[in-house]
Design an enzyme around this catalytic site. Structure first.
Site, mmCIF file in Angstrom:
data_model
loop_
_atom_site.group_PDB
_atom_site.id
_atom_site.type_symbol
_atom_site.label_atom_id
_atom_site.label_comp_id
_atom_site.label_asym_id
_atom_site.label_seq_id
_atom_site.Cartn_x
_atom_site.Cartn_y
_atom_site.Cartn_z
ATOM 1 N N ASP A 1 46.503 -1.006 -30.924
ATOM 2 C CA ASP A 1 47.168 -0.997 -32.224
ATOM 3 C C ASP A 1 46.298 -1.641 -33.299
ATOM 4 O OD1 ASP A 1 49.694 -0.709 -33.842
ATOM 5 O OD2 ASP A 1 49.471 -2.883 -33.961
ATOM 6 N N GLU B 1 44.149 3.251 -32.679
ATOM 7 C CA GLU B 1 44.835 3.549 -33.920
ATOM 8 C C GLU B 1 43.950 2.970 -35.030
ATOM 9 O OE1 GLU B 1 48.650 2.595 -36.719
ATOM 10 O OE2 GLU B 1 47.750 1.100 -35.424
#
Length: 631
Positions: A305, A358
């Protein structure tokens, strides 16, 4: 006292920042001689105790600092047993007393309680066949369609309670298999104090959240999905952590895991602490967390993330609010080093697993090998494709001709990285509404537009990811409080979207041209990229030894009859998918199953097809294996 679990090699690797199995050494581990051995890294602490259920949360079990200068405190609590709740009581250099959860705890109390639990469980794995063959399923040439899931709001039990992992496993496996997704991606299941953070504010980097059961329950969940042929990807958050009093922040009274300077150690966008990637012991902690999930829980992939926030020192900061690197630049060199170490370790130890970044900027070579100067991720989310596609689809069809190349632009850079095309949870929260709600027009146009967009997405180069609810066109914005609106799947329109997604997933699996060459221009060829006036796009997906697939999208509500497109091969082109088919609650326009080529040149090709393009639709037509051949 039982011997230390830390060998000289462990201490060397800890200090070097490359220890990837610290969870075997630090934390709470039952000792063969009885009791539990505790070990915690707290180099600046004045004193440390293990306190918990067995000693009435008293100072009866003091830990001793190692004499090697490692900063590790250790000791054995003779009365401690698996299942007991515990914390570390830390006396700081300034005389403050802190009570901290164990950074290496395998289990935690049910939130809002914050203690760790001693865990010594195990699971009898039955996924040997999956593990032996998962390299093929995770390969860059494999059909990959990921279903993103928030476990607490996919389905609920009676009275709105959370389902535990063992209840969730068969329900989710049945549904995922029925719709044809290949993997599920779980939003973070690492322990987190605030449910409303969806797991992205992690305190327990080695503990699955107690909200859905025990570690054994989560192991059983992964095992069940594997036995059903479904991969499991975890969202993992090494970018920041919350400042809750029981967590990592100011762990021993100093800024141990985070930078001391808020210009480096505090994230202004998320009000959270930022890991100090320049501290070797912190890198060892994070490497160990990543490898832990792959090894102990058989996880197939990690989606990392907020990578962009790690890479840039000025991320979400105004001028003067950040500290340049040693070269005066904005790149976080320590984070780059860590990410390369992370991916090197993952692919060295588990070459059949994968990592996904990401990363929302144009940082180069995110999904290229470390040896080539890349960050070493297996794949990267294509955020540019996502924004351009949703922005285009939000335009009224009459205006789309003025925005035509928002959709073609992604093919300019589509093969610069190994991309995943994400329509994730981030696109259906914070007032953005649902995917269906972003489609303009009346109900019919919204459903048709959503089906057309998904058809275009499934054919576009790159692996696919869809957040739960999008597969049946949930109209309500997603909320973590409650479950999806399952009742709407019985309604016209919603059920049609669901059946269309099922069909797309099976087409993706069955047609090598749609998945085998996702990351090279050899698998893609434009046929029509410039018909702005009609908002029509056409391209061919291809793979050696497989029939090509012609993909045609008409993003206006006007049917186009007699539309000629050049194709690379002569013969019969079978219409294998039509988002406007009546079975998907469409209007039923189409091409009667197949179309024959004619020797009429078009689009630089000697053969062409004349097609009927349904309104707001995407068509797939499978071509012959060779000129004049049949499939």
């Amino acid at each position: 006292m039982p011997p230390s679990r830390l060998a000289p090699t462990d201490l060397y690797l800890l200090r070097e920042g490359t220890h990837s199995r610290l969870y075997e050494k630090l934390g709470a581990h039952p000792a063969q001689e009885g009791g539990v051995r505790f070990a915690v890294w707290a180099p600046n602490a004045a004193r440390v105790w293990a306190v918990g259920d067995w000693n009435g949360w008293s100072d009866a079990d003091a830990l001793a600092p190692r004499e090697d200068g490692s900063g590790v405190w250790e000791g054995t609590a003779a009365a401690a047993q698996p299942g007991h709740a515990y914390k570390y009581r830390i006396l700081t250099p300034g005389g403050e007393v802190l009570e901290k959860a164990d950074p290496f705890a395998f289990q935690a109390e049910m939130p809002p309680a914050t203690a760790s639990r001693i865990w010594a469980g195990a699971h009898d794995w039955g996924d040997g066949e999956w593990m032996a063959g998962r390299a093929r399923r995770n390969g860059l040439d494999a059909p990959i369609a990921i279903y993103e899931v928030h476990p607490g709001s996919w389905r609920r039990g009676e009275g709105g309670r959370f389902l535990n992992w063992r209840e969730l496993a068969p329900l989710l496996a049945d549904y995922v298999n029925d719709l044809g997704f290949t993997q599920v991606e779980l939003m973070p299941v690492t322990e987190h104090p605030f449910y409303g953070s969806w797991g992205y504010q992690t305190t327990g980097y080695f503990a699955p959240t107690a909200r859905y059961g025990t570690p054994e329950d989560f192991m059983a969940f992964v095992d069940h999905l594997h036995r059903r042929g479904i991969g499991v990807i975890l969202d993992w958050v090494p970018s920041h952590f919350p400042t809750d009093a029981h967590g990592l922040a100011r762990f021993d009274g100093t800024h141990l895991y985070e930078h001391a300077d808020p210009r480096q150690g505090f994230h202004p966008e998320w009000n959270s602490a930022i890991f100090n990637y320049g501290r070797n012991e912190v890198r060892s902690f994070l490497l160990s967390s990543a490898l832990f999930w792959l090894e102990r829980f058989h996880i197939d992939g990690l989606r990392v993330d907020a990578v962009a926030s790690m890479l840039y020192l000025d991320y979400a900061r105004a001028p003067g609010e950040w500290i340049p690197n040693v070269h005066g630049g904005r790149e976080n060199l320590e984070a780059v080093h860590f990410l390369r170490e992370l991916n090197t370790a993952v692919y060295r130890e588990h070459p059949d697993a994968f990592t996904v970044a990401e990363e929302s900027t144009a940082w180069p070579m995110v999904s290229r090998p470390v040896g080539m100067g890349g960050l070493g991720f297996g794949m990267k989310w294509n955020m540019g494709w996502m924004h351009d596609t949703l922005d285009y689809m939000a335009e009224q069809p009459v205006h789309r001709k003025w925005h035509h190349h928002r959709l073609t632009f992604s093919l300019v850079y589509a093969f610069s990285e190994n991309f995943v095309l994400p329509l994730s949870h981030d696109e259906v929260v914070h007032g953005k509404g649902s995917l269906l709600g972003r489609m303009p027009g009346d109900d019919w146009q919204q459903f048709a537009g959503l089906r057309a967009m998904l058809g275009y997405m499934w054919a576009h180069p790159g692996k696919k990811l869809l957040f739960m609810g999008g597969e049946f066109g949930q109209r309500r914005e997603w909320t973590h409080d409650g479950e999806l609106e399952w009742w709407v799947t019985d309604l016209s329109g919603h059920g049609g979207v669901q059946r269309w997604v099922r069909d797309l997933n099976h087409r993706l699996r069955d047609e090598p041209a749609l998945h085998r060459v996702d990351f090279s221009g050899a698998g893609f060829e434009w046929v029509q990229a410039d018909d702005e006036d009609h908002s029509v796009y056409a391209f061919v997906r291809q793979a050696e030894g497989a029939p090509p697939v012609l993909v045609v999208s008409n993003f206006t509500p006007v049917p186009r009859e007699g539309y000629r497109l050049g194709v690379p091969r002569a013969g019969t082109w079978e219409e294998i998918a039509n988002s406007d088919a009546a079975s998907f609650d469409g209007a039923g326009w189409g091409n009667f199953g197949a179309v024959e080529t004619a020797p009429v040149p078009a689009h630089g090709r000697p053969q062409s097809l004349v097609l009927t393009l349904p309104p707001l639709s995407t068509l797939y037509l499978r071509g012959p294996l060779s000129n004049g051949a049949t499939t």
